[in-house]
Design a protein around this motif. Sequence first.
Motif, PDB file in Angstrom:
ATOM      1  N   LYS A   1     -14.037  12.860   9.435  1.00 24.69           N
ATOM      2  CA  LYS A   1     -15.248  12.787  10.240  1.00 24.69           C
ATOM      3  C   LYS A   1     -15.102  11.669  11.255  1.00 24.69           C
ATOM      4  O   LYS A   1     -14.345  10.717  11.017  1.00 24.69           O
ATOM      5  N   PRO A   2     -15.842  11.742  12.341  1.00 27.41           N
ATOM      6  CA  PRO A   2     -15.778  10.646  13.322  1.00 27.41           C
ATOM      7  C   PRO A   2     -16.088   9.284  12.708  1.00 27.41           C
ATOM      8  O   PRO A   2     -15.499   8.267  13.124  1.00 27.41           O
ATOM      9  N   GLU A   3     -16.950   9.248  11.715  1.00 30.01           N
ATOM     10  CA  GLU A   3     -17.287   7.976  11.078  1.00 30.01           C
ATOM     11  C   GLU A   3     -16.156   7.425  10.216  1.00 30.01           C
ATOM     12  O   GLU A   3     -16.256   6.301   9.700  1.00 30.01           O
ATOM     13  N   ASP A   4     -15.089   8.175  10.041  1.00 30.31           N
ATOM     14  CA  ASP A   4     -13.908   7.665   9.342  1.00 30.31           C
ATOM     15  C   ASP A   4     -13.006   6.858  10.282  1.00 30.31           C
ATOM     16  O   ASP A   4     -12.018   6.261   9.832  1.00 30.31           O
ATOM     17  N   THR A   5     -13.343   6.839  11.545  1.00 25.56           N
ATOM     18  CA  THR A   5     -12.548   6.088  12.521  1.00 25.56           C
ATOM     19  C   THR A   5     -12.558   4.607  12.184  1.00 25.56           C
ATOM     20  O   THR A   5     -13.622   4.004  12.029  1.00 25.56           O
ATOM     21  N   ALA A   6     -11.370   4.037  12.025  1.00 26.24           N
ATOM     22  CA  ALA A   6     -11.243   2.628  11.639  1.00 26.24           C
ATOM     23  C   ALA A   6      -9.763   2.272  11.592  1.00 26.24           C
ATOM     24  O   ALA A   6      -8.887   3.144  11.671  1.00 26.24           O
ATOM     25  N   VAL A   7      -9.503   0.991  11.432  1.00 19.04           N
ATOM     26  CA  VAL A   7      -8.161   0.534  11.080  1.00 19.04           C
ATOM     27  C   VAL A   7      -8.088   0.536   9.556  1.00 19.04           C
ATOM     28  O   VAL A   7      -8.954  -0.034   8.889  1.00 19.04           O
ATOM     29  N   TYR A   8      -7.076   1.178   9.026  1.00 23.81           N
ATOM     30  CA  TYR A   8      -6.910   1.300   7.591  1.00 23.81           C
ATOM     31  C   TYR A   8      -5.809   0.354   7.108  1.00 23.81           C
ATOM     32  O   TYR A   8      -4.743   0.252   7.718  1.00 23.81           O
ATOM     33  N   TYR A   9      -6.090  -0.318   5.997  1.00 26.44           N
ATOM     34  CA  TYR A   9      -5.160  -1.273   5.408  1.00 26.44           C
ATOM     35  C   TYR A   9      -4.881  -0.901   3.956  1.00 26.44           C
ATOM     36  O   TYR A   9      -5.774  -0.444   3.244  1.00 26.44           O
ATOM     37  N   CYS A  10      -3.646  -1.133   3.526  1.00 24.14           N
ATOM     38  CA  CYS A  10      -3.373  -1.038   2.098  1.00 24.14           C
ATOM     39  C   CYS A  10      -3.178  -2.457   1.564  1.00 24.14           C
ATOM     40  O   CYS A  10      -2.765  -3.365   2.293  1.00 24.14           O
ATOM     41  N   ALA A  11      -3.498  -2.628   0.304  1.00 25.19           N
ATOM     42  CA  ALA A  11      -3.410  -3.930  -0.335  1.00 25.19           C
ATOM     43  C   ALA A  11      -2.980  -3.735  -1.786  1.00 25.19           C
ATOM     44  O   ALA A  11      -3.164  -2.668  -2.358  1.00 25.19           O
ATOM     45  N   ALA A  12      -2.423  -4.788  -2.363  1.00 24.40           N
ATOM     46  CA  ALA A  12      -1.959  -4.702  -3.746  1.00 24.40           C
ATOM     47  C   ALA A  12      -2.158  -6.030  -4.451  1.00 24.40           C
ATOM     48  O   ALA A  12      -2.140  -7.102  -3.821  1.00 24.40           O
ATOM     49  N   THR A  13      -2.356  -5.943  -5.737  1.00 22.40           N
ATOM     50  CA  THR A  13      -2.423  -7.148  -6.550  1.00 22.40           C
ATOM     51  C   THR A  13      -2.038  -6.779  -7.968  1.00 22.40           C
ATOM     52  O   THR A  13      -2.271  -5.640  -8.404  1.00 22.40           O
ATOM     53  N   GLN A  14      -1.470  -7.680  -8.701  1.00 20.27           N
ATOM     54  CA  GLN A  14      -1.133  -7.404 -10.100  1.00 20.27           C
ATOM     55  C   GLN A  14      -2.428  -7.118 -10.869  1.00 20.27           C
ATOM     56  O   GLN A  14      -3.416  -7.847 -10.741  1.00 20.27           O
ATOM     57  N   TRP A  15      -2.334  -6.062 -11.694  1.00 23.19           N
ATOM     58  CA  TRP A  15      -3.563  -5.620 -12.362  1.00 23.19           C
ATOM     59  C   TRP A  15      -3.177  -4.849 -13.608  1.00 23.19           C
ATOM     60  O   TRP A  15      -2.417  -3.889 -13.538  1.00 23.19           O
ATOM     61  N   TYR A  16      -3.711  -5.285 -14.740  1.00 19.30           N
ATOM     62  CA  TYR A  16      -3.333  -4.678 -16.009  1.00 19.30           C
ATOM     63  C   TYR A  16      -4.454  -3.844 -16.626  1.00 19.30           C
ATOM     64  O   TYR A  16      -4.328  -3.345 -17.733  1.00 19.30           O
ATOM     65  N   HIS A  17      -5.545  -3.725 -15.895  1.00 19.95           N
ATOM     66  CA  HIS A  17      -6.679  -2.981 -16.419  1.00 19.95           C
ATOM     67  C   HIS A  17      -6.626  -1.532 -15.972  1.00 19.95           C
ATOM     68  O   HIS A  17      -5.960  -1.187 -15.006  1.00 19.95           O
ATOM     69  N   SER A  18      -7.365  -0.709 -16.653  1.00 17.31           N
ATOM     70  CA  SER A  18      -7.288   0.726 -16.382  1.00 17.31           C
ATOM     71  C   SER A  18      -8.049   1.132 -15.130  1.00 17.31           C
ATOM     72  O   SER A  18      -7.727   2.143 -14.519  1.00 17.31           O
TER      73      SER A  18
END
Length: 126
Positions: free
Chosen positions: A86-103
Amino acid sequence: VQLQASGGGLVQAGESLRLSCVASGFTLDYFAIGWFRQAPGKERERVSCFSSSSGITSSADSVQGRFTISRDNAKNTVYLNMNSLKPEDTAVYYCAATQWYHSTCASLTANAYRYWGQGTQVTVSS
């Protein structure tokens, strides 16, 4: 440790895109991977996240049923599959990561993510 996001572009409403987030310097085991977006003049918004220990994903209401996350272990890559854009999805998209042991990763805010990739622009025309 690096994250490389790519796959953005210009599409028309209703079309699809797949964003890629390639991790280097670490494997994605026991990590939370998040996709965020930021539109001009708006705050950064969490779109979806994936907990690698469980395979459980979580998505914002605004993209529920349209966006999914998938993973290719061999390529150490996480994808954001975006359908029915949709037009409202227009944006700059970023991926990120962090150590995480939870489900589940739904509780993680942007500040909780340690590693960030550069953004990739997604533009959806009406």
